[in-house]
Write a protein that holds these residues in place. Structure first.
Motif, mmCIF file in Angstrom:
data_model
loop_
_atom_site.group_PDB
_atom_site.id
_atom_site.type_symbol
_atom_site.label_atom_id
_atom_site.label_comp_id
_atom_site.label_asym_id
_atom_site.label_seq_id
_atom_site.Cartn_x
_atom_site.Cartn_y
_atom_site.Cartn_z
ATOM 1 N N GLN A 38 0.841 -1.191 0.000
ATOM 2 C CA GLN A 38 0.000 0.000 0.000
ATOM 3 C C GLN A 38 0.876 1.240 0.000
ATOM 4 O O GLN A 38 1.670 1.463 0.920
ATOM 5 C CB GLN A 38 -0.958 0.015 1.200
ATOM 6 N N LYS A 42 -3.151 5.488 -0.988
ATOM 7 C CA LYS A 42 -3.652 4.669 -2.094
ATOM 8 C C LYS A 42 -4.262 3.383 -1.532
ATOM 9 O O LYS A 42 -4.161 3.109 -0.342
ATOM 10 C CB LYS A 42 -2.508 4.306 -3.049
ATOM 11 N N GLU A 43 -4.850 2.586 -2.426
ATOM 12 C CA GLU A 43 -5.443 1.337 -1.990
ATOM 13 C C GLU A 43 -4.410 0.231 -1.879
ATOM 14 O O GLU A 43 -3.364 0.281 -2.535
ATOM 15 C CB GLU A 43 -6.554 0.899 -2.972
ATOM 16 N N PRO B 43 -6.840 -1.815 6.814
ATOM 17 C CA PRO B 43 -8.280 -1.790 6.507
ATOM 18 C C PRO B 43 -9.068 -2.642 7.505
ATOM 19 O O PRO B 43 -8.611 -3.699 7.933
ATOM 20 C CB PRO B 43 -8.347 -2.395 5.104
ATOM 21 N N LEU B 90 -12.813 1.773 1.296
ATOM 22 C CA LEU B 90 -12.330 0.921 0.217
ATOM 23 C C LEU B 90 -13.369 -0.134 -0.133
ATOM 24 O O LEU B 90 -13.954 -0.757 0.753
ATOM 25 C CB LEU B 90 -11.039 0.213 0.644
ATOM 26 N N PHE B 108 -8.790 -4.441 -4.679
ATOM 27 C CA PHE B 108 -9.320 -3.229 -4.083
ATOM 28 C C PHE B 108 -9.490 -2.121 -5.109
ATOM 29 O O PHE B 108 -8.688 -1.985 -6.036
ATOM 30 C CB PHE B 108 -8.378 -2.730 -2.981
ATOM 31 N N GLY B 111 -10.610 3.694 -3.588
ATOM 32 C CA GLY B 111 -11.130 4.255 -2.354
ATOM 33 C C GLY B 111 -11.802 5.606 -2.529
ATOM 34 O O GLY B 111 -11.582 6.311 -3.515
#
Lengths: 112, 117
Positions: A38, A42-43, B43, B90, B108, B111
Protein backbone atom coordinates in the motif's frame (compact mmCIF):
# COMPACT_ATOMS: atom_id res chain seq x y z
CA UNK A 1 -2.59 -11.04 21.09
CA UNK A 2 -3.22 -9.62 17.61
CA UNK A 3 -4.35 -12.10 14.98
CA UNK A 4 -1.62 -10.96 12.59
CA UNK A 5 1.51 -9.31 13.90
CA UNK A 6 4.14 -7.43 11.94
CA UNK A 7 7.10 -5.26 12.84
CA UNK A 8 5.81 -1.74 12.04
CA UNK A 9 9.23 -0.45 11.03
CA UNK A 10 10.08 1.83 9.42
CA UNK A 11 12.82 -0.01 7.62
CA UNK A 12 15.16 2.56 6.10
CA UNK A 13 17.44 0.93 3.53
CA UNK A 14 19.67 2.13 0.68
CA UNK A 15 18.96 1.26 -2.92
CA UNK A 16 20.23 -2.19 -3.78
CA UNK A 17 19.83 -3.56 -0.27
CA UNK A 18 18.08 -6.78 0.62
CA UNK A 19 15.35 -6.45 3.22
CA UNK A 20 13.21 -9.06 4.95
CA UNK A 21 9.83 -8.65 6.61
CA UNK A 22 8.33 -11.11 9.04
CA UNK A 23 4.79 -11.79 10.08
CA UNK A 24 3.18 -14.19 12.55
CA UNK A 25 -0.45 -15.22 12.74
CA UNK A 26 -2.42 -16.76 15.57
CA UNK A 27 -5.14 -18.78 13.82
CA UNK A 28 -3.76 -22.18 12.90
CA UNK A 29 -6.84 -22.79 10.71
CA UNK A 30 -5.94 -19.95 8.33
CA UNK A 31 -5.86 -21.24 4.79
CA UNK A 32 -4.63 -18.45 2.54
CA UNK A 33 -1.86 -15.95 2.93
CA UNK A 34 -0.95 -12.83 1.02
CA UNK A 35 1.36 -9.85 0.94
CA UNK A 36 -0.27 -6.61 -0.15
CA UNK A 37 1.54 -3.36 -0.83
CA UNK A 38 0.00 0.00 0.00
CA UNK A 39 1.40 3.33 -1.11
CA UNK A 40 0.59 6.45 0.86
CA UNK A 41 -3.07 7.44 0.43
CA UNK A 42 -3.65 4.67 -2.09
CA UNK A 43 -5.44 1.34 -1.99
CA UNK A 44 -3.78 -1.96 -1.04
CA UNK A 45 -2.54 -3.85 -4.08
CA UNK A 46 -1.80 -7.56 -4.14
CA UNK A 47 1.92 -8.18 -4.25
CA UNK A 48 1.84 -11.94 -4.07
CA UNK A 49 0.11 -14.94 -2.57
CA UNK A 50 2.18 -17.06 -0.21
CA UNK A 51 2.45 -20.83 -0.46
CA UNK A 52 4.05 -23.44 1.76
CA UNK A 53 6.44 -24.33 -1.04
CA UNK A 54 7.58 -20.72 -1.19
CA UNK A 55 7.19 -18.55 -4.22
CA UNK A 56 9.27 -16.02 -6.06
CA UNK A 57 8.32 -13.16 -8.35
CA UNK A 58 11.32 -11.32 -9.68
CA UNK A 59 13.04 -9.61 -6.75
CA UNK A 60 10.37 -10.74 -4.29
CA UNK A 61 10.32 -14.06 -2.45
CA UNK A 62 7.62 -15.13 0.00
CA UNK A 63 7.77 -18.05 2.42
CA UNK A 64 5.19 -19.68 4.66
CA UNK A 65 5.93 -21.89 7.65
CA UNK A 66 2.62 -23.36 8.82
CA UNK A 67 4.14 -25.16 11.79
CA UNK A 68 5.53 -21.89 13.18
CA UNK A 69 2.62 -19.79 11.82
CA UNK A 70 5.16 -17.50 10.25
CA UNK A 71 5.24 -15.68 6.91
CA UNK A 72 8.13 -13.78 5.38
CA UNK A 73 8.78 -11.48 2.46
CA UNK A 74 12.26 -10.92 1.05
CA UNK A 75 12.98 -8.03 -1.30
CA UNK A 76 16.29 -8.13 -3.14
CA UNK A 77 18.01 -5.23 -4.90
CA UNK A 78 15.63 -2.65 -3.38
CA UNK A 79 14.43 0.16 -5.65
CA UNK A 80 13.22 3.62 -4.65
CA UNK A 81 9.82 2.58 -5.99
CA UNK A 82 9.62 -0.21 -3.40
CA UNK A 83 9.01 2.41 -0.71
CA UNK A 84 5.55 1.61 0.67
CA UNK A 85 3.76 -0.16 3.50
CA UNK A 86 3.69 -3.94 3.20
CA UNK A 87 0.61 -5.64 4.66
CA UNK A 88 0.66 -9.26 5.76
CA UNK A 89 -2.79 -10.75 5.25
CA UNK A 90 -4.27 -14.11 6.27
CA UNK A 91 -7.73 -15.56 5.99
CA UNK A 92 -9.83 -16.49 9.00
CA UNK A 93 -13.02 -18.52 8.98
CA UNK A 94 -15.70 -16.77 11.01
CA UNK A 95 -19.47 -16.94 10.97
CA UNK A 96 -19.44 -19.31 8.04
CA UNK A 97 -17.19 -17.16 5.89
CA UNK A 98 -13.54 -16.60 5.23
CA UNK A 99 -12.40 -13.06 5.94
CA UNK A 100 -9.13 -11.27 5.35
CA UNK A 101 -7.27 -10.35 8.51
CA UNK A 102 -4.70 -7.61 7.96
CA UNK A 103 -1.54 -7.00 9.88
CA UNK A 104 -0.82 -3.40 10.82
CA UNK A 105 1.78 -3.18 8.04
CA UNK A 106 5.52 -2.69 7.83
CA UNK A 107 6.78 0.58 6.38
CA UNK A 108 9.72 0.47 3.99
CA UNK A 109 11.65 3.55 2.94
CA UNK A 110 14.34 3.03 0.28
CA UNK A 111 16.77 5.95 -0.07
CA UNK A 112 19.36 6.77 -2.75
CA UNK B 1 -8.42 -6.58 -16.12
CA UNK B 2 -8.47 -6.54 -12.32
CA UNK B 3 -10.17 -3.19 -11.95
CA UNK B 4 -12.52 -2.02 -9.27
CA UNK B 5 -13.73 1.56 -9.63
CA UNK B 6 -15.07 3.81 -6.91
CA UNK B 7 -16.80 7.18 -6.98
CA UNK B 8 -16.39 9.80 -5.78
CA UNK B 9 -12.66 9.98 -5.05
CA UNK B 10 -13.19 12.57 -2.36
CA UNK B 11 -16.29 13.51 -0.39
CA UNK B 12 -16.85 16.17 2.23
CA UNK B 13 -20.16 16.07 4.04
CA UNK B 14 -21.85 17.55 7.06
CA UNK B 15 -23.28 15.48 9.86
CA UNK B 16 -26.84 16.01 8.61
CA UNK B 17 -26.15 15.13 4.98
CA UNK B 18 -27.09 11.97 3.13
CA UNK B 19 -24.61 10.74 0.56
CA UNK B 20 -23.70 7.52 -1.22
CA UNK B 21 -20.46 5.87 -2.19
CA UNK B 22 -20.42 3.73 -5.32
CA UNK B 23 -18.30 0.78 -6.34
CA UNK B 24 -18.28 -1.14 -9.61
CA UNK B 25 -16.45 -4.17 -10.99
CA UNK B 26 -16.81 -6.03 -14.28
CA UNK B 27 -14.67 -9.05 -13.51
CA UNK B 28 -17.64 -11.32 -12.89
CA UNK B 29 -16.76 -11.48 -9.21
CA UNK B 30 -19.56 -12.62 -6.92
CA UNK B 31 -18.20 -11.33 -3.62
CA UNK B 32 -17.89 -7.62 -2.84
CA UNK B 33 -16.68 -5.89 0.28
CA UNK B 34 -16.62 -2.54 2.06
CA UNK B 35 -13.66 -1.66 4.25
CA UNK B 36 -12.87 1.40 6.34
CA UNK B 37 -9.28 2.52 6.76
CA UNK B 38 -8.08 5.20 9.18
CA UNK B 39 -4.66 6.82 8.77
CA UNK B 40 -1.73 4.53 9.59
CA UNK B 41 -4.08 1.61 10.32
CA UNK B 42 -4.91 -1.47 8.25
CA UNK B 43 -8.28 -1.79 6.51
CA UNK B 44 -11.17 -2.92 8.71
CA UNK B 45 -13.92 -5.03 7.19
CA UNK B 46 -17.40 -3.49 7.34
CA UNK B 47 -19.66 -5.54 5.05
CA UNK B 48 -19.48 -8.51 2.73
CA UNK B 49 -21.90 -9.30 -0.08
CA UNK B 50 -21.88 -12.75 -1.60
CA UNK B 51 -24.05 -13.40 -4.63
CA UNK B 52 -25.76 -10.05 -4.02
CA UNK B 53 -26.81 -11.00 -0.50
CA UNK B 54 -25.41 -9.42 2.64
CA UNK B 55 -23.27 -12.11 4.25
CA UNK B 56 -21.32 -10.26 6.90
CA UNK B 57 -22.03 -7.09 8.84
CA UNK B 58 -19.18 -6.45 11.24
CA UNK B 59 -21.41 -4.68 13.78
CA UNK B 60 -21.34 -1.50 11.73
CA UNK B 61 -23.54 1.38 12.99
CA UNK B 62 -26.82 1.79 11.11
CA UNK B 63 -25.75 5.18 9.79
CA UNK B 64 -23.88 3.10 7.20
CA UNK B 65 -26.26 1.22 4.92
CA UNK B 66 -24.92 -1.05 2.16
CA UNK B 67 -26.80 -1.97 -0.97
CA UNK B 68 -26.00 -4.35 -3.81
CA UNK B 69 -28.26 -3.51 -6.77
CA UNK B 70 -26.66 -6.18 -8.98
CA UNK B 71 -23.61 -8.38 -9.19
CA UNK B 72 -21.41 -5.55 -10.52
CA UNK B 73 -22.43 -2.72 -8.23
CA UNK B 74 -22.09 -2.03 -4.54
CA UNK B 75 -23.25 1.12 -2.80
CA UNK B 76 -22.71 2.46 0.69
CA UNK B 77 -25.35 4.93 1.84
CA UNK B 78 -24.27 7.40 4.49
CA UNK B 79 -26.55 9.32 6.82
CA UNK B 80 -25.96 11.31 10.00
CA UNK B 81 -22.27 10.49 10.13
CA UNK B 82 -19.92 11.65 12.84
CA UNK B 83 -16.51 13.34 12.40
CA UNK B 84 -14.83 10.14 13.60
CA UNK B 85 -16.25 8.39 10.52
CA UNK B 86 -13.79 10.36 8.39
CA UNK B 87 -11.59 7.76 6.70
CA UNK B 88 -10.70 6.09 3.42
CA UNK B 89 -13.52 3.78 2.36
CA UNK B 90 -12.33 0.92 0.22
CA UNK B 91 -14.37 -1.41 -1.91
CA UNK B 92 -13.00 -4.80 -2.93
CA UNK B 93 -14.17 -7.78 -4.92
CA UNK B 94 -13.19 -11.41 -5.27
CA UNK B 95 -14.26 -14.45 -7.24
CA UNK B 96 -16.37 -15.71 -4.36
CA UNK B 97 -18.12 -19.07 -4.24
CA UNK B 98 -21.47 -20.48 -3.25
CA UNK B 99 -20.24 -21.09 0.28
CA UNK B 100 -19.59 -17.41 0.84
CA UNK B 101 -16.33 -15.55 0.68
CA UNK B 102 -13.65 -17.96 -0.42
CA UNK B 103 -9.96 -17.84 0.22
CA UNK B 104 -9.36 -16.24 -3.14
CA UNK B 105 -7.71 -12.93 -3.82
CA UNK B 106 -9.46 -9.65 -3.15
CA UNK B 107 -8.88 -6.70 -5.48
CA UNK B 108 -9.32 -3.23 -4.08
CA UNK B 109 -10.67 -0.08 -5.65
CA UNK B 110 -8.87 3.26 -5.21
CA UNK B 111 -11.13 4.25 -2.35
CA UNK B 112 -13.23 7.27 -1.44
CA UNK B 113 -11.61 9.65 1.01
CA UNK B 114 -14.44 10.86 3.24
CA UNK B 115 -14.32 13.88 5.50
CA UNK B 116 -17.22 14.52 7.87
CA UNK B 117 -17.41 18.05 9.22
Amino acid sequence: RKEVEQDPGPFNVPEGATVAFNCTYSNSASQSFFWYRQDCRKEPKLLMSVYSSGNEDGRFTAQLNRASQYISLLIRDSKLSDSATYLCVVTAFSGGYNKLIFGAGTRLAVHP
Amino acid sequence: DTEVTQTPKHLVMGMTNKKSLKCEQHMGHRAMYWYKQKAKKPPELMFVYSYEKLSINESVPSRFSPECPNSSLLNLHLHALQPEDSALYLCASSQGDSMGTSTDTQYFGPGTRLTVL
